[in-house]
Scaffold this motif. Structure first.
Motif, PDB file in Angstrom:
ATOM      1  N   ARG A  53      82.583 -18.845 -77.965  1.00  0.00           N
ATOM      2  CA  ARG A  53      83.225 -19.976 -78.640  1.00  0.00           C
ATOM      3  C   ARG A  53      82.620 -20.239 -80.016  1.00  0.00           C
ATOM      4  NH1 ARG A  53      87.992 -22.847 -78.612  1.00  0.00           N
ATOM      5  NH2 ARG A  53      87.641 -24.914 -79.524  1.00  0.00           N
ATOM      6  N   LEU A  54      81.278 -20.307 -80.082  1.00  0.00           N
ATOM      7  CA  LEU A  54      80.613 -20.730 -81.309  1.00  0.00           C
ATOM      8  C   LEU A  54      80.495 -19.616 -82.335  1.00  0.00           C
ATOM      9  CD1 LEU A  54      77.761 -22.889 -79.716  1.00  0.00           C
ATOM     10  CD2 LEU A  54      79.946 -23.672 -80.669  1.00  0.00           C
ATOM     11  N   VAL A  55      80.379 -18.377 -81.871  1.00  0.00           N
ATOM     12  CA  VAL A  55      80.196 -17.249 -82.789  1.00  0.00           C
ATOM     13  C   VAL A  55      81.511 -16.494 -83.016  1.00  0.00           C
ATOM     14  CG1 VAL A  55      78.946 -15.091 -83.216  1.00  0.00           C
ATOM     15  CG2 VAL A  55      77.780 -17.014 -82.113  1.00  0.00           C
ATOM     16  N   LEU A  56      82.204 -16.182 -81.909  1.00  0.00           N
ATOM     17  CA  LEU A  56      83.440 -15.406 -82.030  1.00  0.00           C
ATOM     18  C   LEU A  56      84.679 -16.286 -82.182  1.00  0.00           C
ATOM     19  CD1 LEU A  56      82.779 -12.663 -79.314  1.00  0.00           C
ATOM     20  CD2 LEU A  56      82.258 -12.599 -81.764  1.00  0.00           C
ATOM     21  N   HIS A  57      84.515 -17.601 -81.962  1.00  0.00           N
ATOM     22  CA  HIS A  57      85.616 -18.571 -82.116  1.00  0.00           C
ATOM     23  C   HIS A  57      86.810 -18.233 -81.223  1.00  0.00           C
ATOM     24  CE1 HIS A  57      83.304 -20.047 -85.493  1.00  0.00           C
ATOM     25  NE2 HIS A  57      83.342 -18.851 -86.060  1.00  0.00           N
ATOM     26  N   LEU A  58      86.531 -17.850 -79.984  1.00  0.00           N
ATOM     27  CA  LEU A  58      87.587 -17.535 -79.035  1.00  0.00           C
ATOM     28  C   LEU A  58      88.209 -18.808 -78.481  1.00  0.00           C
ATOM     29  CD1 LEU A  58      85.924 -14.589 -77.055  1.00  0.00           C
ATOM     30  CD2 LEU A  58      87.638 -14.447 -78.881  1.00  0.00           C
ATOM     31  N   ASN A  59      89.459 -18.702 -78.082  1.00  0.00           N
ATOM     32  CA  ASN A  59      90.205 -19.839 -77.554  1.00  0.00           C
ATOM     33  C   ASN A  59      89.579 -20.339 -76.248  1.00  0.00           C
ATOM     34  OD1 ASN A  59      92.539 -20.867 -75.657  1.00  0.00           O
ATOM     35  ND2 ASN A  59      93.275 -21.150 -77.754  1.00  0.00           N
ATOM     36  N   TYR A  60      89.556 -21.657 -76.065  1.00  0.00           N
ATOM     37  CA  TYR A  60      88.931 -22.243 -74.877  1.00  0.00           C
ATOM     38  C   TYR A  60      89.646 -21.834 -73.592  1.00  0.00           C
ATOM     39  CZ  TYR A  60      87.495 -25.701 -71.431  1.00  0.00           C
ATOM     40  OH  TYR A  60      87.034 -26.305 -70.274  1.00  0.00           O
ATOM     41  N   PHE A  61      90.976 -21.846 -73.600  1.00  0.00           N
ATOM     42  CA  PHE A  61      91.715 -21.472 -72.390  1.00  0.00           C
ATOM     43  C   PHE A  61      91.478 -20.005 -72.045  1.00  0.00           C
ATOM     44  CE2 PHE A  61      94.564 -24.916 -74.145  1.00  0.00           C
ATOM     45  CZ  PHE A  61      94.149 -25.869 -73.224  1.00  0.00           C
ATOM     46  N   THR A  62      91.377 -19.167 -73.066  1.00  0.00           N
ATOM     47  CA  THR A  62      91.064 -17.758 -72.843  1.00  0.00           C
ATOM     48  C   THR A  62      89.686 -17.604 -72.218  1.00  0.00           C
ATOM     49  OG1 THR A  62      92.393 -17.145 -74.779  1.00  0.00           O
ATOM     50  CG2 THR A  62      90.853 -15.500 -73.955  1.00  0.00           C
TER      51      THR A  62
END
Length: 374
Positions: A309-318
């Motif tokens: 989340r913090l580094v790759l900025h991936l979606n929360y639902f994913t």
């Protein structure tokens, strides 16, 4: 007398009755919310555990078959739903998530070995706490760890949301990875015709899941009854829409959605009704296994998804789907789907992206842990 016998004779009728009670009672409880949070369909698991813990007797072989078949239906439906956009999504984040899954499994193994060493526990027992096992004391460890591990992974999803201050209303519900709609006209599929591709996928998936993959150990690794159908369903969903054999009206229609929900309900009820007696008995003797199971289950996904989340900025639902897939845990995916807005496929995508590799890694590392203990 006849009523007592109906609940305790362990026959087919009793087993179907208990499955039905577990599912409808669990679904009703799943509608309850505390501060906007609900376990949803996961309640089916805990109702089943409660029934078996108070002495309800079911047919063990029948429960095993229903549990496995429910899981097969569930992963087949998930594979079909995300298949049309799966390979495009894999190119745009799937590699990173699979690397995260690899780290997640490695952390779990490392923590398991560390606990066994520091706490003086048998590594064989900790292998059972680490993953679903098949016999003896391994099975006892699994019976204790699995139900609370489900809660642990759901709590991990909630902690990730809290740590990262995720606003569900502002979180994107699709990644725009590829067109999810087919340009072909919907294929007319009704009745038995609708079921033909489903059971072709299941049959091919069972064959694929049964193929031994030599890895240089005493026994080969297999994708298993869940991994095989999931892989075949992903390919079928992608190729079928691409070739125009059927449209997304089929892969993402109400029929497949119902298949997914029925499958997960049967799986959870089967696990709960089969685990309750071992759960109570083992907790009384090995209550620390519960603590170890929560540690092994929660620490790796929290660390890995925070990075995502913090580094790759991936979606929360994913990422919530990733947590379920990286632990091959259907209840976590069910929770993520319940939390996501209607029509959001991202939890399914995250789950399916890492599930095949994770299934392989967890089977391999479980065998490795057992070999280390011999």
């Amino acid at each position: 007398m006849w009523l007592t016998n109906l609940f305790t004779n362990g026959g087919v009728g009793t087993t179907v009755l208990m499955l039905s009670i577990s599912i409808f009672a669990g679904l009703l409880l799943g509608k309850l919310k505390v501060k906007g949070i609900t376990l949803g369909i996961t309640w089916v698991l805990f109702v089943g555990i409660g029934l078996s813990a108070v002495g309800i007797s079911c047919n063990a072989e029948m429960l095993h078959i229903i549990k496995e078949f429910g899981l097969i239906l569930f992963v087949t439906a998930v594979g079909l739903q995300v298949g049309p956009g799966f390979f495009a999504s894999f190119k745009k984040g799937g590699l990173a998530m699979n690397l995260m899954a690899l780290v997640n499994v490695a952390l779990g193994v490392g923590i398991t070995v560390l606990i066994a060493h520091l706490a003086g526990e048998e590594l064989t027992d900790m292998a059972g706490v680490y993953t679903g096992a098949i016999s003896g004391r391994l099975a006892a460890g699994y019976a204790v760890a699995y139900p609370l591990a489900v809660v642990g992974m759901i709590v991990s999803c909630l902690l990730l949301r809290w740590f990262c201050r995720v606003d569900l209303k502002k979180e994107p519900t699709e990644e725009h990875l590829t067109s999810q709609t087919s340009q072909t006209s919907p294929t007319s599929k009704k009745g038995g015709i609708l079921l033909i591709p489903i059971f072709v996928i299941i049959a091919l998936g069972i064959v694929l899941g049964s193929l031994p993959i030599p890895v240089g150990m005493k026994a080969p690794v297999k994708l298993g009854l869940a991994g095989g159908p999931l892989v075949v369903a992903l390919v079928a969903g992608w190729l079928g829409v691409k070739k125009g054999w059927y449209s997304t009206d089929f892969t993402d229609g109400q029929g497949v959605h119902m298949l997914r929900e029925v499958g997960i309900a049967l799986f959870l009820a089967g696990v709960g009704l089969g685990a309750g007696d071992k759960f109570v008995e083992t907790v009384q003797v090995h209550y620390m296994w519960v603590v170890y199971g929560v540690i092994i289950t929660m620490i790796p996904p929290i660390l890995v998804t925070l990075f995502g989340r913090l580094v790759l900025h991936l979606n929360y639902f994913t990422l919530c789907g990733f947590i379920g897939g990286s632990h091959t845990d259907p209840p976590t995916l069910a929770f993520a789907n319940n939390m996501a807005p209607e029509g959001c496929k991202l939890p399914n995508m995250g789950y399916a992206t890492v599930y095949p590799l994770t299934m392989f890694l967890r089977i391999f590392t479980a065998q490795l842990l057992v070999l280390m203990a011999i």
